[in-house]
Design a protein around this motif. Structure first.
Motif, PDB file in Angstrom:
ATOM      1  N   ARG A  46       0.848  -1.194   0.000  1.00  0.00           N
ATOM      2  CA  ARG A  46       0.000   0.000   0.000  1.00  0.00           C
ATOM      3  C   ARG A  46       0.881   1.241   0.000  1.00  0.00           C
ATOM      4  O   ARG A  46       1.360   1.670   1.045  1.00  0.00           O
ATOM      5  CB  ARG A  46      -0.906   0.013   1.236  1.00  0.00           C
ATOM      6  N   THR A  50       2.010   4.968   0.245  1.00  0.00           N
ATOM      7  CA  THR A  50       1.471   6.175   0.856  1.00  0.00           C
ATOM      8  C   THR A  50       2.487   7.288   0.706  1.00  0.00           C
ATOM      9  O   THR A  50       3.696   7.056   0.631  1.00  0.00           O
ATOM     10  CB  THR A  50       1.158   5.968   2.352  1.00  0.00           C
ATOM     11  N   TRP A  91       7.327   5.719   2.197  1.00  0.00           N
ATOM     12  CA  TRP A  91       7.715   5.055   0.969  1.00  0.00           C
ATOM     13  C   TRP A  91       8.754   3.968   1.222  1.00  0.00           C
ATOM     14  O   TRP A  91       9.399   3.951   2.266  1.00  0.00           O
ATOM     15  CB  TRP A  91       8.303   6.070  -0.024  1.00  0.00           C
ATOM     16  N   GLY A  96       5.145   4.752  -4.717  1.00  0.00           N
ATOM     17  CA  GLY A  96       5.533   4.492  -3.341  1.00  0.00           C
ATOM     18  C   GLY A  96       6.908   3.894  -3.171  1.00  0.00           C
ATOM     19  O   GLY A  96       7.296   3.532  -2.062  1.00  0.00           O
TER      20      GLY A  96
END
Length: 618
Positions: free
Chosen positions: A498, A500, A504, A574
């Motif tokens: 995921r 963000t 990173w 990311g």
């Protein structure tokens, strides 16, 4: 050195090994400080991935192929590795492998494969199945059937999914997108239908799940009756050999000094500032009362040592290395070292120890320490077979018959021909004189043969043209497929990555020139070393207010670096890439948190005032 010698004898010293030093030198240090105080001089996350890879090769059912076998594989899946920049010779063989399935068409058409023009006319640009899943674009992408660029966790998830599709007993992957599932089905189908499927991975991602996923695919192929093959790339010449010695991790060495379990450090052919954060290394070295280094390069670690022993390079010494295949290979000195330089194991055997009653002092020759290694470490028991012992051979010439003018070579020093130097560790003589026997394959010093004037003379040393060397391939395999059926599928499938803007993932990337420590010490090669840069996804760069080719302010710990930004569409969202071994960036990829923002010198432009914290890479 008397204080150091007493410290060693009291067991109050730690030894830091090296993946670029020979087995002999690492073993000598291990015996000097004791196995429980011998540590791997490798960044922690890289070492975790390396040890898992070696464990998979030792205990799994998949064969580790030679370079020739890699070339003849007919379906390949590269998972999480930039093979060209880490193992360029292997990359060349992988390029040849894509011809294997199309060549069957020529065979079916009764065109002999040696008739190259006719074969190429028939096949045109047709290639076999070759899939790549890596964190960024590689130079092998142009021959790939399909390519995926994703973060390491997502690459591992794809690998686990492929394994499950090959063998349903392998764990399934939850929440896999339809696109990735379809790609996994195509990869699994290609590997299942191949006669010689191959999975290639490596420690470049610093990801244990990627290492496990690659093994899972190869094991699934083996379990379903396919001759699955598995290859891991390692970033340095003797990483596999060091791992087979099973040293403790580098952070444990740091703790040993911090907790006052030891107060002396011996560093073998290693710059610790390339392996960990400067603050950690400084605390480690500052906490030691005595620091001894052995190296042929001056670096930040040798600058901190109170004693530095000049170690001979690979071209000035003899020793043994273990390659990616787990093949122990002997190397021999090409020329006599200048000054006081000599093999590190000789320094450790005598000058550092200073105890003439120790069994280690009986290692007067390379053959003796090789036998000692085999007796002490079961995984390395067969290294004595990597090359014949000196006592079993006569005199072998290092120079071909056409070598002449030995006096004129040194005429600027003296017109009198000096006595040729002697190599006490091998049968190779620094002259044209040789015994009547042909050299065994591990000791062939040159390809020239009377009547031949080109590289074609290599045929004179082969059992057949393009075949194996007379007497077999040099070296000895230490890793063979396990027949015990003790391996088990791993269920440690990572979650979906995921990205963000606040956290990173920082990944290292390699370059043929610059990432290796030695490549920056040759004036011709150093010109090919890339400039320092940080690479991020184009969309992420725009959100941060960064522009490609302009400077960014990268904060690591208490220091700020001005580094050029490279915005690339192939880098996953990311994720940020930092080149390995590039000056000013040597330590950056080992940091837990790195902040990046537009450079203050660009503040007069309109920018988004954003920063990013990059996750740990090693």
């Amino acid at each position: 050195l008397s204080r150091l010698r007493s410290m060693v004898q009291d067991g109050n010293c730690v030894g830091i090994g090296s993946p670029r030093a020979s087995l002999e030198s690492n073993f000598a240090l291990r015996q000097l400080v004791g196995a429980d105080r011998f540590y791997a001089g490798v960044a922690d996350k890289e070492w975790q991935a390396t040890m898992r890879a070696i464990d998979n090769l030792k205990n799994g059912p998949a064969l580790v192929p030679s370079l020739d076998e890699i070339e003849h594989c007919d379906a390949v899946f590269v998972l999480g590795e930039d093979v060209t920049n880490v193992s360029p010779v292997m990359a060349l063989r992988l390029r040849q492998s894509v011809r294997q399935q199309p060549l069957q068409k020529a065979t079916n058409s009764k065109i002999p494969l040696w008739l190259d023009h006719a074969v190429r006319e028939l096949l045109q640009d047709e290639t076999g199945p070759f899939f790549i899943a890596a964190p960024f674009a590689t130079k092998l992408d142009n021959i790939a059937t399909e390519v995926l660029h994703a973060a390491p966790d997502d690459l591992a998830r794809l690998g686990f999914a492929v394994a499950h599709l090959i063998d349903s007993d392998a764990p399934a992957v939850a929440d896999l997108s339809g696109e990735l599932n379809a790609l996994a089905e195509r990869i699994a189908a290609a590997l299942r239908s191949a006669k010689s499927p191959l999975v290639v991975s490596g420690v470049g991602c610093r990801s244990v799940p990627v290492i496990e996923a690659a093994a899972q695919i190869a094991w699934a192929l083996c379990k379903t009756g396919q001759p699955g093959k598995l290859t891991y790339c390692f970033s340095e010449c003797n990483t596999a050999g060091l791992a087979l010695m099973e040293p403790r991790s580098l952070p444990e060495a740091f703790r040993a000094i911090h907790d006052r379990e030891a107060d002396g450090v011996i560093v073998l052919e290693n710059d610790l500032y390339r392996r960990a954060e400067p603050d950690e290394v400084n605390a480690f070295l500052d906490g030691a009362r005595h620091i001894v280094a052995l190296d042929h390069l001056r670096n930040a670690t040798t600058d901190k040592a109170e004693v530095v022993f000049p170690a001979g390079t690979f071209a000035e010494t003899d020793g043994t290395l273990v390659n990616y295949e787990g093949r122990a290979q002997r190397f021999f000195q090409a020329f006599v070292p200048s000054g006081e330089a000599r093999a590190s194991w000789r320094w450790l055997n005598g000058d550092v120890r200073g105890d003439r009653t120790s069994p280690q002092d009986r290692w007067q020759t390379l053959d003796e320490i090789v036998l000692a290694i085999g007796n002490e470490i079961p995984a390395l028991a067969r290294i004595e077979h990597a090359a014949p012992a000196k006592k079993d051979l006569g005199k072998l010439a290092r120079e071909p018959h056409r070598y002449s003018g030995r006096t004129s070579v040194l005429a600027n020093i003296s017109v009198h021909e000096p006595r040729p130097p002697e190599d006490e560790d091998s049968a190779l003589a620094f002259s044209m004189e040789s015994g009547p026997q042909s050299p065994p394959s591990p000791l062939i010093p040159f390809f020239w043969s009377p009547g031949w004037n080109s590289i074609q003379s290599v045929n004179k040393f082969q059992a057949e043209v393009g075949g194996h060397l007379d007497g077999g391939d040099p070296g000895v395999r230490l890793l063979e497929p396990s027949i015990q059926n003790t391996w088990r599928y791993s269920s440690n499938v990572p979650s979906v990555f995921r990205p963000t803007i606040a956290n990173w993932q920082l990944l290292p990337c390699f370059h043929i020139f610059g990432s290796d420590e030695l490549s920056r010490h040759a004036s011709g090669i150093v010109q090919l070393v890339p400039e320092p840069y940080v690479a991020v996804n184009s969309v992420d760069g725009a959100l941060l207010g960064l522009r490609s080719g302009e400077a960014a302010s990268v904060t690591v710990g208490n220091s700020v670096h001005e580094i050029t930004v490279s915005l690339r569409d192939d880098v996953p969202r990311g994720v940020a890439l930092i080149p390995v071994g590039i000056p000013t960036l040597e330590n950056m990829s080992s940091y837990a948190r790195v902040n990046i923002a537009p450079s203050p010198v660009e503040d007069h432009r309109t920018r988004t005032p954003a920063t990013a914290a990059f996750g740990a890479a090693r």
